[in-house]
Design a protein around this motif. Sequence first.
Motif, PDB file in Angstrom:
ATOM      1  N   TYR A   7    -125.374 -34.144  12.441  1.00 14.17           N
ATOM      2  CA  TYR A   7    -124.304 -34.069  13.574  1.00 14.17           C
ATOM      3  C   TYR A   7    -123.174 -35.039  13.668  1.00 14.17           C
ATOM      4  O   TYR A   7    -123.728 -35.973  13.988  1.00 14.17           O
ATOM      5  N   ASP A   8    -122.163 -34.764  13.189  1.00 19.62           N
ATOM      6  CA  ASP A   8    -120.935 -35.768  13.510  1.00 19.62           C
ATOM      7  C   ASP A   8    -120.072 -35.303  14.466  1.00 19.62           C
ATOM      8  O   ASP A   8    -119.163 -34.841  14.021  1.00 19.62           O
ATOM      9  N   PRO A   9    -120.005 -35.952  15.685  1.00 19.47           N
ATOM     10  CA  PRO A   9    -119.107 -35.325  16.685  1.00 19.47           C
ATOM     11  C   PRO A   9    -117.556 -35.693  16.358  1.00 19.47           C
ATOM     12  O   PRO A   9    -116.914 -34.941  16.820  1.00 19.47           O
ATOM     13  N   VAL A  10    -117.288 -36.712  15.600  1.00 23.52           N
ATOM     14  CA  VAL A  10    -116.132 -36.807  15.174  1.00 23.52           C
ATOM     15  C   VAL A  10    -115.525 -35.974  14.481  1.00 23.52           C
ATOM     16  O   VAL A  10    -114.237 -35.142  14.381  1.00 23.52           O
ATOM     17  N   THR A  11    -116.155 -35.515  13.370  1.00 19.49           N
ATOM     18  CA  THR A  11    -115.828 -34.631  12.324  1.00 19.49           C
ATOM     19  C   THR A  11    -115.537 -33.112  13.036  1.00 19.49           C
ATOM     20  O   THR A  11    -114.703 -32.389  12.804  1.00 19.49           O
ATOM     21  N   MET A  49    -122.306 -23.635  24.351  1.00 20.07           N
ATOM     22  CA  MET A  49    -122.593 -23.407  23.135  1.00 20.07           C
ATOM     23  C   MET A  49    -121.307 -23.368  22.403  1.00 20.07           C
ATOM     24  O   MET A  49    -120.042 -23.015  22.754  1.00 20.07           O
ATOM     25  N   TYR A  50    -121.494 -24.054  21.136  1.00 18.28           N
ATOM     26  CA  TYR A  50    -120.176 -24.158  20.204  1.00 18.28           C
ATOM     27  C   TYR A  50    -120.527 -23.392  18.987  1.00 18.28           C
ATOM     28  O   TYR A  50    -121.732 -23.514  18.523  1.00 18.28           O
ATOM     29  N   GLY A  51    -119.710 -22.733  18.327  1.00 15.77           N
ATOM     30  CA  GLY A  51    -119.715 -22.261  17.014  1.00 15.77           C
ATOM     31  C   GLY A  51    -118.571 -22.805  15.980  1.00 15.77           C
ATOM     32  O   GLY A  51    -117.599 -22.967  16.555  1.00 15.77           O
ATOM     33  N   GLN A  52    -118.767 -22.851  15.042  1.00 15.48           N
ATOM     34  CA  GLN A  52    -117.537 -23.540  13.843  1.00 15.48           C
ATOM     35  C   GLN A  52    -117.708 -22.431  12.656  1.00 15.48           C
ATOM     36  O   GLN A  52    -118.584 -22.359  11.887  1.00 15.48           O
ATOM     37  N   ALA A 102    -116.350 -21.305   8.955  1.00 12.37           N
ATOM     38  CA  ALA A 102    -116.355 -22.151   7.639  1.00 12.37           C
ATOM     39  C   ALA A 102    -114.849 -23.057   7.524  1.00 12.37           C
ATOM     40  O   ALA A 102    -114.817 -24.171   6.936  1.00 12.37           O
ATOM     41  N   ASP A 103    -114.009 -22.523   8.172  1.00 10.63           N
ATOM     42  CA  ASP A 103    -112.405 -23.215   7.940  1.00 10.63           C
ATOM     43  C   ASP A 103    -112.512 -24.599   8.807  1.00 10.63           C
ATOM     44  O   ASP A 103    -111.351 -25.257   9.066  1.00 10.63           O
ATOM     45  N   GLY A 104    -113.307 -24.648   9.903  1.00 13.28           N
ATOM     46  CA  GLY A 104    -113.502 -25.703  10.658  1.00 13.28           C
ATOM     47  C   GLY A 104    -112.878 -25.453  12.201  1.00 13.28           C
ATOM     48  O   GLY A 104    -113.550 -26.134  12.953  1.00 13.28           O
ATOM     49  N   SER A 105    -112.287 -24.129  12.395  1.00 11.01           N
ATOM     50  CA  SER A 105    -112.168 -23.900  13.787  1.00 11.01           C
ATOM     51  C   SER A 105    -113.264 -23.571  14.422  1.00 11.01           C
ATOM     52  O   SER A 105    -114.359 -23.180  14.030  1.00 11.01           O
ATOM     53  N   LEU A 106    -113.117 -23.883  15.945  1.00 16.02           N
ATOM     54  CA  LEU A 106    -114.288 -23.710  16.806  1.00 16.02           C
ATOM     55  C   LEU A 106    -114.227 -22.709  17.746  1.00 16.02           C
ATOM     56  O   LEU A 106    -113.144 -22.315  17.941  1.00 16.02           O
TER      57      LEU A 106
END
Length: 110
Positions: free
Chosen positions: A20-24, A36-39, A41-45
């Motif tokens: 896990y990289d919080p910056v990325t 709860m967070y989901g991401q 494949a395109d990087g959107s949260l």
Amino acid sequence: MSGRNQGQLLEFIDINSDQYDPVTVGVSCEQALAAMYGQYADGSLISGAAVFPEAYRRAKLPFLAWLFSRKILQPALALAYQFFAKNRHAISRTLGPGALYLVKRRAASQ
């Protein structure tokens, strides 16, 4: 959910691991612990109750995906999720042993 991930459409990452990289990701560990967070494949949260229908869809649980995506239920789901997020450790301590028993029992019967 991980047991229903045959299509490898879900990836679970422990926020306390080196993966896990919080910056990325753009979400601090504190934020991730609070909601709860989901991401995609395109990087959107996405976050909160909105994560569940997406996860259920990918886990091939169409009824739950449909149920959790109903607009009329969104206010109740958001409140229920806020309650769960604040009390998840106590809820897990209370319900976890029984849920684990049921999962093991089901796995043994298959």
